[in-house]
Design a protein around this motif. Sequence first.
Motif, PDB file in Angstrom:
ATOM      1  N   VAL A  20       1.267   0.432   0.595  1.00 52.08           N
ATOM      2  CA  VAL A  20       0.392   0.164   2.562  1.00 52.08           C
ATOM      3  C   VAL A  20       0.803  -0.750   2.858  1.00 52.08           C
ATOM      4  O   VAL A  20       0.856  -1.924   1.781  1.00 52.08           O
ATOM      5  N   THR A  66       0.775   4.030   5.386  1.00 52.62           N
ATOM      6  CA  THR A  66       0.935   3.891   4.204  1.00 52.62           C
ATOM      7  C   THR A  66       1.207   5.167   3.838  1.00 52.62           C
ATOM      8  O   THR A  66       1.491   6.351   4.132  1.00 52.62           O
ATOM      9  N   VAL A  80      -5.681   3.898  -1.269  1.00 52.26           N
ATOM     10  CA  VAL A  80      -5.263   3.614  -0.161  1.00 52.26           C
ATOM     11  C   VAL A  80      -6.231   2.677   0.485  1.00 52.26           C
ATOM     12  O   VAL A  80      -5.949   1.151   0.817  1.00 52.26           O
ATOM     13  N   ILE A  84      -5.237  -1.351   0.483  1.00 54.29           N
ATOM     14  CA  ILE A  84      -5.154  -1.840   1.563  1.00 54.29           C
ATOM     15  C   ILE A  84      -6.250  -3.072   1.034  1.00 54.29           C
ATOM     16  O   ILE A  84      -6.242  -4.533   1.565  1.00 54.29           O
TER      17      ILE A  84
END
Length: 131
Positions: A20, A66, A80, A84
Amino acid sequence: MADLIQYYGTGRRKSSIARVFLRPGSGKFTVNKKDVDVYFVTPQQRVAARRSLGIAGIEETFDVLTTVRGGGVMGQADAVKLGIARALMEFNPELRKALKAEGLTTRDSRGKERKKYGQKGARARFQFSKR
Protein backbone atom coordinates in the motif's frame (compact mmCIF):
# COMPACT_ATOMS: atom_id res chain seq x y z
CA MET A 1 12.61 15.83 -10.31
CA ALA A 2 10.69 16.81 -7.20
CA ASP A 3 10.70 14.44 -4.27
CA LEU A 4 7.66 12.21 -4.25
CA ILE A 5 6.15 12.09 -0.77
CA GLN A 6 4.57 8.73 -0.08
CA TYR A 7 4.00 6.43 2.86
CA TYR A 8 4.28 2.65 2.57
CA GLY A 9 2.68 -0.23 4.46
CA THR A 10 2.54 -3.99 3.92
CA GLY A 11 -0.58 -5.91 4.86
CA ARG A 12 -1.02 -9.67 5.04
CA ARG A 13 -4.00 -11.95 5.62
CA LYS A 14 -4.12 -15.72 5.01
CA SER A 15 -2.09 -16.03 1.79
CA SER A 16 -2.78 -12.49 0.54
CA ILE A 17 -0.11 -9.79 0.52
CA ALA A 18 -0.91 -6.12 -0.12
CA ARG A 19 1.61 -3.35 -0.81
CA VAL A 20 0.00 0.00 0.00
CA PHE A 21 1.27 3.45 -0.99
CA LEU A 22 -0.35 6.61 0.41
CA ARG A 23 0.36 9.75 -1.60
CA PRO A 24 -1.04 13.24 -0.97
CA GLY A 25 -3.94 13.73 -3.37
CA SER A 26 -7.68 13.87 -3.84
CA GLY A 27 -8.83 10.54 -2.39
CA LYS A 28 -8.41 8.27 -5.45
CA PHE A 29 -8.28 4.60 -4.39
CA THR A 30 -6.88 2.00 -6.83
CA VAL A 31 -6.25 -1.71 -6.34
CA ASN A 32 -4.13 -3.45 -9.00
CA LYS A 33 -4.67 -0.48 -11.37
CA LYS A 34 -8.48 -0.75 -11.02
CA ASP A 35 -10.85 1.43 -9.05
CA VAL A 36 -11.60 0.00 -5.61
CA ASP A 37 -15.33 -0.29 -6.42
CA VAL A 38 -14.53 -2.36 -9.50
CA TYR A 39 -11.96 -4.64 -7.82
CA PHE A 40 -13.87 -5.31 -4.60
CA VAL A 41 -17.35 -6.35 -5.69
CA THR A 42 -19.33 -6.69 -2.47
CA PRO A 43 -20.03 -3.84 -0.03
CA GLN A 44 -18.46 -5.89 2.79
CA GLN A 45 -15.13 -6.01 0.92
CA ARG A 46 -15.24 -2.27 0.17
CA VAL A 47 -15.98 -1.39 3.78
CA ALA A 48 -13.15 -3.63 5.01
CA ALA A 49 -10.66 -2.04 2.60
CA ARG A 50 -11.63 1.54 3.54
CA ARG A 51 -11.99 0.99 7.29
CA SER A 52 -8.53 2.31 8.30
CA LEU A 53 -9.04 5.52 6.31
CA GLY A 54 -12.45 6.08 7.88
CA ILE A 55 -11.14 5.76 11.43
CA ALA A 56 -8.28 8.18 10.73
CA GLY A 57 -10.79 10.54 9.05
CA ILE A 58 -8.61 11.33 6.02
CA GLU A 59 -10.42 9.71 3.08
CA GLU A 60 -10.09 12.76 0.82
CA THR A 61 -6.50 13.68 1.81
CA PHE A 62 -4.53 10.80 0.26
CA ASP A 63 -4.52 8.80 -2.95
CA VAL A 64 -4.22 5.09 -2.15
CA LEU A 65 -2.36 2.85 -4.60
CA THR A 66 -2.25 -0.85 -3.77
CA THR A 67 -0.98 -4.00 -5.40
CA VAL A 68 -2.42 -7.22 -4.03
CA ARG A 69 -1.62 -10.82 -4.84
CA GLY A 70 -2.53 -14.24 -3.51
CA GLY A 71 -5.53 -15.58 -1.66
CA GLY A 72 -9.18 -14.75 -2.08
CA VAL A 73 -10.85 -11.39 -2.48
CA MET A 74 -11.94 -11.02 1.19
CA GLY A 75 -8.45 -11.90 2.40
CA GLN A 76 -7.09 -9.31 -0.02
CA ALA A 77 -9.48 -6.67 1.35
CA ASP A 78 -8.29 -7.39 4.90
CA ALA A 79 -4.66 -7.25 3.75
CA VAL A 80 -5.31 -3.82 2.20
CA LYS A 81 -6.90 -2.69 5.48
CA LEU A 82 -3.79 -3.63 7.47
CA GLY A 83 -1.47 -2.10 4.86
CA ILE A 84 -3.33 1.22 4.99
CA ALA A 85 -3.20 1.20 8.80
CA ARG A 86 0.57 0.65 8.76
CA ALA A 87 1.09 3.39 6.17
CA LEU A 88 -1.04 5.79 8.24
CA MET A 89 1.09 5.05 11.31
CA GLU A 90 4.18 5.88 9.25
CA PHE A 91 2.53 9.17 8.22
CA ASN A 92 1.40 10.12 11.74
CA PRO A 93 2.43 7.94 14.73
CA GLU A 94 -0.30 9.59 16.85
CA LEU A 95 -2.96 7.71 14.83
CA ARG A 96 -1.70 4.43 16.33
CA LYS A 97 -3.87 4.75 19.43
CA ALA A 98 -7.11 5.16 17.45
CA LEU A 99 -6.20 2.38 15.01
CA LYS A 100 -5.15 0.02 17.81
CA ALA A 101 -8.44 0.61 19.66
CA GLU A 102 -10.26 -0.69 16.55
CA GLY A 103 -7.91 -3.69 16.26
CA LEU A 104 -6.37 -2.58 12.96
CA THR A 105 -2.68 -2.70 13.92
CA THR A 106 -2.30 -6.45 14.38
CA ARG A 107 -2.20 -9.09 11.69
CA ASP A 108 -4.92 -11.73 11.73
CA SER A 109 -2.69 -14.79 11.85
CA ARG A 110 -5.39 -17.39 11.19
CA GLY A 111 -4.60 -19.55 8.21
CA LYS A 112 -5.68 -22.83 6.69
CA GLU A 113 -5.07 -25.89 8.84
CA ARG A 114 -3.13 -28.62 7.10
CA LYS A 115 -4.66 -31.93 6.04
CA LYS A 116 -3.56 -34.85 8.20
CA TYR A 117 -2.63 -38.28 6.85
CA GLY A 118 -5.26 -41.00 7.21
CA GLN A 119 -8.00 -38.38 7.25
CA LYS A 120 -10.25 -36.76 4.69
CA GLY A 121 -9.22 -33.22 5.62
CA ALA A 122 -7.81 -31.22 8.49
CA ARG A 123 -10.53 -32.36 10.88
CA ALA A 124 -12.93 -34.41 8.74
CA ARG A 125 -12.52 -38.16 9.06
CA PHE A 126 -13.49 -40.95 6.71
CA GLN A 127 -16.84 -42.52 7.65
CA PHE A 128 -16.44 -45.34 10.15
CA SER A 129 -17.93 -48.70 9.24
CA LYS A 130 -18.05 -51.51 11.78
CA ARG A 131 -18.94 -54.11 9.15
